[in-house]
Scaffold this motif. Structure first.
Motif, short mmCIF file in Angstrom:
data_model
loop_
_atom_site.label_atom_id
_atom_site.label_comp_id
_atom_site.label_asym_id
_atom_site.label_seq_id
_atom_site.Cartn_x
_atom_site.Cartn_y
_atom_site.Cartn_z
N ARG A 156 0.83 -1.21 0.00
CA ARG A 156 0.00 0.00 0.00
C ARG A 156 0.86 1.26 0.00
N TRP B 248 2.30 1.72 -3.43
CA TRP B 248 1.26 2.17 -4.37
C TRP B 248 1.02 3.67 -4.25
N ARG B 249 0.93 4.14 -3.02
CA ARG B 249 0.74 5.58 -2.82
C ARG B 249 1.87 6.39 -3.47
N GLU C 281 3.86 5.49 -5.87
CA GLU C 281 3.86 5.37 -7.32
C GLU C 281 2.80 6.26 -7.96
N MET D 234 2.78 0.26 -11.88
CA MET D 234 1.44 0.04 -11.34
C MET D 234 0.99 -1.40 -11.59
N GLU E 162 2.64 -3.75 -9.13
CA GLU E 162 2.04 -3.69 -7.79
C GLU E 162 0.71 -4.44 -7.76
N ARG E 163 -0.05 -4.34 -8.84
CA ARG E 163 -1.31 -5.08 -8.91
C ARG E 163 -1.06 -6.59 -8.88
N HIS F 172 -0.16 -7.70 -5.40
CA HIS F 172 -1.35 -7.86 -4.56
C HIS F 172 -2.05 -9.18 -4.85
N VAL G 88 -6.11 -1.16 0.56
CA VAL G 88 -5.68 -0.37 -0.59
C VAL G 88 -6.87 0.21 -1.35
#
Length: 250
Positions: free
Chosen positions: A58, A61-62, A64, A80, A83-84, A87, A175
């Motif tokens: 998380r 992600w913030r 990025e 991105m 990161e997906r 997760h 998230v």
């Protein structure tokens, strides 16, 4: 050596034996608690590790999203996407933990439940009847303390299992708050589509911990156990005369 001195020595030996017995009894209690805590500790360790990884994802992600908004159009959404996928892999790990510990969770909670009922019946009916027929026996401090240690141990373990399971589910969904707060109009089209896809993925992922699919392991489990115990204790009280004739009188 006089008889008085002999009596004093015997008294000292008896006190020493009593102390040694109490110490061994306390050591046995804590050893049994340690043995029964191995499984909960392993489960809690895995849950805590996964929660830490979700929190780290998380944060990344913030950072990025803030970097992409600051850079403007033309930036790649490859980070991105990674990161997906990270997760998704963490959610798969939750399913692996659920498969590995599901049957153990069921067994652990079942025996905790049955142990409560057995101890209630023994302390309420069997022990008083036995002491009434054996008036010379005396209860020790350790034996009187053991039921309270059992309650503290089992309910602490059960609460931590329920809390960490619930916290793990919340961590996997946390998230979503960041995804909803992203200003999509500031992102390139490919990035905004990636955010929408990520949000759908998180919403559809099933990260609830279950005990072999029988029930969900979360904080509501505590109230369910209490209500079930209350129900079966009432049944035991109602059946106590018949059970007394079977177990106590024989």
């Amino acid at each position: 050596m006089g008889s008085k001195e002999i009596k004093e020595e015997d008294s000292i030996r008896n006190k020493r034996r009593t102390i040694e017995y109490e110490v061994r009894k306390i050591a046995d209690i804590f050893f049994n608690m340690y043995v029964t805590s191995i499984f909960p500790l392993m489960y809690l360790f895995f849950c805590d590790e996964l929660c830490t990884r979700f929190h780290s994802l998380r944060t990344r992600w913030r950072n990025e999203v803030a970097r992409i908004i600051e850079a403007g159009p033309g930036i790649s959404n490859q980070k991105m996407e990674s990161e997906r996928l990270a997760h998704a892999k963490l959610c798969d790990l939750i399913n692996d933990v659920q498969k590995a510990f599901g049957s153990r969770l069921t067994t652990y909670l079942l025996f905790v439940f049955l142990d409560h009922l057995a101890r209630f019946y023994f302390l309420t009916y069997v022990k008083p009847a036995f002491l009434a027929t054996h008036p010379g026996l005396q209860s020790s401090f350790v034996k009187d303390l053991e039921p309270f240690l059992f309650l503290a141990h089992t309910w602490t373990g059960t609460y931590l299992i329920a809390y960490m399971s619930d916290f793990l589910t919340e961590s996997s969904k946390s998230v979503l708050t960041d995804l909803r707060n992203i200003p999509l109009w500031k992102l390139p089209k490919e990035c905004s589509e990636q955010v929408s896809f990520f949000m759908t993925q998180v919403q559809c992922s099933n990260t609830e911990m279950t005990a072999s699919g029988l029930f969900v392991v979360d904080k509501t489990l505590l109230s369910s156990i209490v209500m079930s115990l209350a129900t079966y204790i009432i049944v035991l009280i109602q059946l106590s005369p018949d059970l007394g004739r079977v177990f106590i009188e024989n």
